[in-house]
Design a protein around this motif. Structure first.
Motif, mmCIF file in Angstrom:
data_model
loop_
_atom_site.group_PDB
_atom_site.id
_atom_site.type_symbol
_atom_site.label_atom_id
_atom_site.label_comp_id
_atom_site.label_asym_id
_atom_site.label_seq_id
_atom_site.Cartn_x
_atom_site.Cartn_y
_atom_site.Cartn_z
ATOM 1 N N GLU A 10 0.791 -1.229 0.000
ATOM 2 C CA GLU A 10 0.000 0.000 0.000
ATOM 3 C C GLU A 10 0.824 1.280 0.000
ATOM 4 O O GLU A 10 0.341 2.343 0.364
ATOM 5 N N LEU A 11 2.086 1.207 -0.404
ATOM 6 C CA LEU A 11 2.932 2.388 -0.552
ATOM 7 C C LEU A 11 3.173 2.605 -2.035
ATOM 8 O O LEU A 11 3.583 1.696 -2.745
ATOM 9 N N SER A 12 2.893 3.793 -2.500
ATOM 10 C CA SER A 12 3.142 4.150 -3.896
ATOM 11 C C SER A 12 4.148 5.280 -3.930
ATOM 12 O O SER A 12 4.146 6.150 -3.058
ATOM 13 N N ARG A 36 -4.892 13.393 -4.207
ATOM 14 C CA ARG A 36 -5.696 13.519 -2.975
ATOM 15 C C ARG A 36 -6.952 12.654 -3.039
ATOM 16 O O ARG A 36 -7.416 12.168 -2.002
ATOM 17 N N SER A 37 -7.491 12.475 -4.219
ATOM 18 C CA SER A 37 -8.689 11.638 -4.350
ATOM 19 C C SER A 37 -8.353 10.148 -4.263
ATOM 20 O O SER A 37 -9.224 9.334 -3.977
ATOM 21 N N GLU A 38 -7.099 9.793 -4.491
ATOM 22 C CA GLU A 38 -6.698 8.390 -4.514
ATOM 23 C C GLU A 38 -5.950 7.919 -3.264
ATOM 24 O O GLU A 38 -5.886 6.719 -3.004
ATOM 25 N N PHE A 39 -5.356 8.852 -2.501
ATOM 26 C CA PHE A 39 -4.508 8.464 -1.373
ATOM 27 C C PHE A 39 -4.926 9.189 -0.099
ATOM 28 O O PHE A 39 -5.414 10.321 -0.142
ATOM 29 N N ASP A 40 -4.695 8.539 1.037
ATOM 30 C CA ASP A 40 -4.992 9.141 2.337
ATOM 31 C C ASP A 40 -3.972 10.204 2.718
ATOM 32 O O ASP A 40 -4.316 11.240 3.282
ATOM 33 N N THR A 41 -2.706 9.930 2.442
ATOM 34 C CA THR A 41 -1.621 10.824 2.821
ATOM 35 C C THR A 41 -0.658 10.961 1.653
ATOM 36 O O THR A 41 -0.304 9.967 1.026
ATOM 37 N N ILE A 42 -0.238 12.194 1.408
ATOM 38 C CA ILE A 42 0.727 12.459 0.339
ATOM 39 C C ILE A 42 1.912 13.199 0.962
ATOM 40 O O ILE A 42 1.733 14.231 1.608
ATOM 41 N N LEU A 43 3.094 12.657 0.787
ATOM 42 C CA LEU A 43 4.325 13.300 1.248
ATOM 43 C C LEU A 43 5.107 13.745 0.033
ATOM 44 O O LEU A 43 5.310 12.972 -0.898
ATOM 45 N N ILE A 44 5.554 14.997 0.061
ATOM 46 C CA ILE A 44 6.344 15.536 -1.042
ATOM 47 C C ILE A 44 7.699 15.928 -0.490
ATOM 48 O O ILE A 44 7.790 16.752 0.424
ATOM 49 N N ASP A 45 8.736 15.349 -1.042
ATOM 50 C CA ASP A 45 10.108 15.661 -0.627
ATOM 51 C C ASP A 45 10.651 16.723 -1.582
ATOM 52 O O ASP A 45 10.564 16.576 -2.796
#
Length: 115
Positions: free
Chosen positions: A3-5, A33-42
């Motif tokens: 479950e990590l993309s 945002r519509s597909e994932f619970d949390t988005i991290l941007i490095d």
């Protein structure tokens, strides 16, 4: 990890600011945002390159990551710039800190517990 993309940046470009300010970046983030619970941007270090400040406006909040050798002044400048931009800071992470390299006085202070 299940479950990590991961979406990589792809090849570099000389006009990264144009890309970050484009409507396509906003569209991508809305789709993610519509597909994932949390988005991290490095992003690259924000005091050197503006990417973090640009993307910070599109994010809900940021987490500052400091190297243990980052000066207090640099850390405060980064936090101040985000505050000036109205970007919420959730917290900080300190990396590359080596407890073994602390001098003996610092180690004593860390372990001393008054009775």
């Amino acid at each position: 990890m299940p479950e990590l993309s991961i979406l990589t940046s792809g090849p570099g470009t000389s006009s990264i600011s144009n890309l970050l300010y484009s409507s396509r970046t906003l569209e991508l983030l809305q789709r993610l945002r519509s597909e994932f619970d949390t988005i991290l941007i490095d992003t690259p270090p924000m005091l050197d390159i503006s990417d973090a400040r640009i993307l910070g406006h599109l994010a809900d909040a940021v987490v500052l990551v400091f190297n243990a050798r980052t000066s207090r002044d640099a850390a405060m400048a980064a936090k101040r710039r985000l505050a000036e931009d109205g970007i919420p800071v959730l917290g900080t992470i300190l990396n590359a800190w080596d407890f073994k390299r602390m001098n003996s006085y610092e180690a004593y202070q860390q372990s001393y517990q008054p009775a």
